[in-house]
Enzyme design. Structure first.
Site, mmCIF file in Angstrom:
data_model
loop_
_atom_site.group_PDB
_atom_site.id
_atom_site.type_symbol
_atom_site.label_atom_id
_atom_site.label_comp_id
_atom_site.label_asym_id
_atom_site.label_seq_id
_atom_site.Cartn_x
_atom_site.Cartn_y
_atom_site.Cartn_z
ATOM 1 C CG HIS A 24 33.207 60.197 62.009
ATOM 2 N ND1 HIS A 24 32.780 59.381 63.035
ATOM 3 C CD2 HIS A 24 33.048 59.466 60.870
ATOM 4 C CE1 HIS A 24 32.382 58.221 62.545
ATOM 5 N NE2 HIS A 24 32.530 58.247 61.230
ATOM 6 C CB THR A 26 39.798 64.346 64.240
ATOM 7 O OG1 THR A 26 39.997 65.769 64.323
ATOM 8 C CG2 THR A 26 39.956 63.881 62.796
ATOM 9 C CD GLU A 89 37.079 60.353 62.453
ATOM 10 O OE1 GLU A 89 36.998 61.532 62.861
ATOM 11 O OE2 GLU A 89 36.672 59.368 63.110
ATOM 12 C CG HIS A 131 30.040 59.301 64.969
ATOM 13 N ND1 HIS A 131 31.225 59.258 65.656
ATOM 14 C CD2 HIS A 131 29.491 58.070 65.132
ATOM 15 C CE1 HIS A 131 31.397 58.051 66.184
ATOM 16 N NE2 HIS A 131 30.354 57.309 65.880
#
Length: 239
Positions: A24, A26, A89, A131
């Site tokens: 991912h 953030t 993340e 993601h």
């Protein structure tokens, strides 16, 4: 590798070992803001790790526990994949706050972290995804600036480049056998795209997610010859 402990209360038990790795960004204005949110019980979100732009690695949830990072998601027949996955993340403001290239120190740290994680769990290259791959209609991260090719060259994840396939680009609104075959290919790779033969909004979202990962120079949701060729090459690598 030095890991900074920053425990989050946002986790629950796993029922199966992790077999998917989800990357991912953030998508917030600072790394600290992201860490604070991922540790906030009211937010009900978390990840196993956060990697700062300077390369610092924070562990929020033990790998043996289920973090809450993927949300409504799908990959290779598995739905709501928090229970199957480890979430990393990567600090970056994202498309909303000034998307930018990922610094060298950060990519080195992410690569080292993935290397360590894969010594502990059986995670196939095809199951190292973004993601946006597992939630293409909702998410854009880690986005087209993330160096997936470099990560693959370091031994993690799939990559393929191939001469463009023949034929005209295929886009939203089109129907027919070519669309059906395209959708079947994306489904085989792992996306949630049951073949219908109609190039609809869901197909556009999947094409765009695929391009962010494997065709980052062209993120428009249109399946041109090079996009189709890279999909075919990836599928051949799995045969």
């Amino acid at each position: 590798m030095n890991v900074i402990e920053a425990p989050s209360p946002n986790f629950d038990p796993r029922t199966v070992p992790p077999s998917i790795l989800v990357l991912h960004y953030t998508g917030m204005q600072s790394g600290q803001e992201a860490i604070d949110r991922l540790r906030d019980p009211a937010a009900k979100v978390s990840a196993h790790y956060v990697v700062e732009e300077d390369g610092r690695i924070f562990r929020l949830v033990p790998e043996e526990r289920r973090a809450w990072h993927a949300g409504v998601s799908f990959w290779r027949g598995r739905r709501n994949i928090n229970g199957d996955s480890i979430g990393i993340e990567i600090v970056n403001p994202g498309h909303e706050w000034g998307y930018r290239a990922f610094p060298e120190a950060q990519i080195v740290a992410v690569t080292a972290l993935i290397t360590e994680i894969r010594t502990r769990w059986a995670i196939e290259d095809r199951d190292i995804v973004g993601h946006s791959d597992v939630a293409p209609a909702r998410k854009d991260d880690p986005g087209e600036l993330f160096p997936w090719k470099r990560l693959s060259e370091a031994g993690h994840g799939l990559w393929a480049e191939w001469p463009a396939a023949p034929g005209e680009p295929i886009g939203e609104g089109e129907e027919g056998a070519a669309v059906f075959a395209l959708q079947a290919g994306f489904t085989r790779l792992g996306y949630d795209l049951p073949p219908s033969g109609k190039f609809d909004a869901d197909t556009t979202a999947v094409v765009r997610a695929f391009q962010r990962h494997w065709r980052p120079d062209k993120v428009d949701g249109i399946a041109d010859g090079e996009t189709r060729a890279r999909l075919i090459a990836l599928l051949r690598s799995l045969a």
